[in-house]
Design an enzyme around this catalytic site. Structure first.
Site, short mmCIF file in Angstrom:
data_model
loop_
_atom_site.label_atom_id
_atom_site.label_comp_id
_atom_site.label_asym_id
_atom_site.label_seq_id
_atom_site.Cartn_x
_atom_site.Cartn_y
_atom_site.Cartn_z
N PHE A 129 -4.28 1.11 18.92
CA PHE A 129 -2.98 1.75 17.99
C PHE A 129 -3.22 1.84 16.74
O PHE A 129 -3.88 1.21 16.18
CB PHE A 129 -1.94 0.43 18.10
CG PHE A 129 -0.64 0.85 17.47
CD1 PHE A 129 0.25 1.79 18.33
CD2 PHE A 129 -0.49 0.59 16.15
CE1 PHE A 129 1.42 2.32 17.65
CE2 PHE A 129 0.74 0.96 15.62
CZ PHE A 129 1.71 1.83 16.43
N ASP A 214 -9.82 1.14 11.22
CA ASP A 214 -8.34 0.81 10.89
C ASP A 214 -8.16 -0.34 10.68
O ASP A 214 -8.02 -1.30 11.73
CB ASP A 214 -7.71 1.62 11.96
CG ASP A 214 -6.25 1.28 11.94
OD1 ASP A 214 -5.57 0.64 11.02
OD2 ASP A 214 -5.57 1.96 12.95
N LYS A 243 -0.58 -2.63 6.16
CA LYS A 243 0.43 -3.85 6.36
C LYS A 243 0.41 -5.17 5.30
O LYS A 243 1.39 -5.14 4.38
CB LYS A 243 0.19 -4.43 7.63
CG LYS A 243 0.55 -3.52 8.76
CD LYS A 243 0.70 -4.32 10.04
CE LYS A 243 1.48 -3.66 11.06
NZ LYS A 243 0.60 -2.67 11.87
C1 PLP Z 1 0.69 -1.13 12.19
C2 PLP Z 1 -0.38 -0.67 12.43
C3 PLP Z 1 -0.62 0.94 12.06
C4 PLP Z 1 0.74 1.67 11.72
O1 PLP Z 1 1.15 1.31 10.51
P1 PLP Z 1 2.49 1.88 10.27
O2 PLP Z 1 2.89 1.23 8.70
O3 PLP Z 1 3.59 1.46 11.13
O4 PLP Z 1 2.53 3.35 10.19
C5 PLP Z 1 -1.78 1.67 12.15
N1 PLP Z 1 -2.88 0.96 12.58
C6 PLP Z 1 -2.74 -0.30 13.09
C7 PLP Z 1 -4.26 -1.10 13.40
C8 PLP Z 1 -1.52 -1.02 12.78
O5 PLP Z 1 -1.51 -2.53 13.20
#
Ligand code: PLP
Length: 399
Positions: A129, A214, A243
């Protein structure tokens, strides 16, 4: 519920009006222990005095100044992030998806700057994701999220989870790099092994590929090191953060080595809000705490305690919990009941958790928790599991 919001979320019928540390208080006075942290965002809990005072101070000064001017707070945040990590340079965005989007663009542009613009494809992983913009959706590859949004952005080649030979087989003349979450969060807290991450680094080096991580969910101390990949003893070329970086304030960052960022020259990317003074002030305040001596080591010490409590729960409730997985303060309970049923039962017992893919319930407590919070969360999860074992409650008026 009567709402003027897009109905894109299944919202629980509870609203919080006050927060303190790891606790949230609803309008009707119920108290919840928050082991979801707004999906790994509120890394320092609620109303942290240092964050509150940094935000108050910043509120008195210009909230926003364009990136057409120097912003000292932002320069300082970039300098601290690069000192704390492998990176030499940072670009600020407002969300995780934007940070990943910048990471993808940086990887593609690196090869273009090297005279190989045909190398634009990234190898990704099933279950990933990366966000909800069109490019990050394509990178995640979840058909449910892509459905109905037109042609998928080109350039992502998914490999089976943790399969190094499959990654190698996918490398072609158009491959720019590999993109992965060191622990898949939304995908169900699926942990790539350290040896796999090491192998991936070696493979990237051997084939001239960029390793793009990521760390939007795993980064900023969540697993006991600033970046999760540090635990495998490797450095990526590009990393996305978001985050936990703002402790509740929206901010994202794309970090890169000088070499990997070589294509990101004047005019190559931009963001109106990215790294504005308000966001940077809060980001710096978060780093004051996360980078303070002993803070991340403490996260590392709490981790086995939480793991132990969760393993005991799995032993006591085998019909509810099948397995425990995770690292640091990022755990997943793979459930034998519907994960959403355990999330609801836990909420009923005053504990907030987050559902994830693969029928998993995520535990992402604020990094400031103490041992008592772990014990309290275990008690509340225990009663939630016991309630699920008793079976469905009779419907009101069903007798
Ligand atoms: C939450 C998340 C995203 C997306 O972040 P947003 O602030 O919702 O755009 C991307 N990659 C990972 C691994 C995430 O947990």
């Amino acid at each position: 519920m009567n709402s003027s919001l897009f109905p894109t979320y299944a919202r629980a019928d509870v609203a919080f009006e006050r927060g303190e540390g790891a606790w949230l208080f609803s309008a009707n006075g119920d108290r919840y222990l928050d082991f979801g942290s707004g999906v790994a965002v509120n890394s320092l809990g609620y109303a942290h005095p240092h964050l509150v005072s940094a935000l108050r101070d910043a509120a008195e000064r210009p909230w926003h100044v364009s990136n057409l001017y120097r912003i000292p707070q932002t320069e300082r945040l970039a300098q601290r992030l690069t000192t704390a990590t492998f990176a030499d340079l940072a670009f600020f965005a407002n969300s995780g998806a934007e940070a990943v989007e910048c990471a993808i663009k940086t990887a593609r542009k690196f090869h273009a700057a090297n005279g190989a613009p045909e190398r634009y494809r990234l190898i990704t992983f099933e279950g990933a994701f990366h966000g909800r913009t069109l490019a990050t959706l394509a990178a995640g590859g979840n058909p449910k999220y892509l459905d109905g949004f037109g042609p998928k952005v080109e350039g992502f080649d998914p490999a089976p989870f943790g399969d190094l030979a499959a990654v190698e087989a996918l490398i072609g003349p158009e491959t720019a790099g590999v993109l992965l979450e060191p622990i898949q969060g939304e995908g169900g807290v699926r942990v790539f092994s350290r040896s796999f991450l090491k192998g991936l680094r070696e493979l990237c080096d051997k084939r001239g590929l960029l390793l793009v991580v990521d760390e939007v969910q795993t980064g900023v101390g969540r697993t006991g090191t600033f970046l999760c990949v540090e635990q495998a003893g490797i450095a990526p070329d590009i990393a996305a953060l978001a985050k936990g970086l703002g402790g509740g304030f929206p901010i994202g960052a794309c970090l890169a080595s000088k070499e990997a960022a070589k294509g990101m020259t004047l005019g190559a990317h931009g963001s109106t809000f990215g790294g504005n003074p308000l966001a940077a002030a809060v980001g710096n305040a978060v780093l004051d705490v996360i980078l303070s001596p002993g803070f991340m080591e403490r996260v590392g010490r709490l981790s086995p305690l939480l793991r132990q409590r969760l393993a005991e729960l799995a032993d006591h409730h085998p019909s509810v919990i099948e397995a425990v997985r995770g690292e640091g303060l990022m755990f997943g309970l793979k459930t034998r009941v519907a994960n959403t049923a355990l999330v609801a039962a836990a909420r009923g017992a005053g504990l907030l958790t987050i559902a994830a893919g693969d029928n998993v319930v995520r535990l992402l407590p604020p990094l400031i928790i103490e041992e008592d919070h772990i014990a309290e969360a275990a008690r509340r999860l225990d009663s939630a599991c016991a309630e699920l074992e008793r079976g469905p409650k009779p419907q009101p008026g069903a007798i």
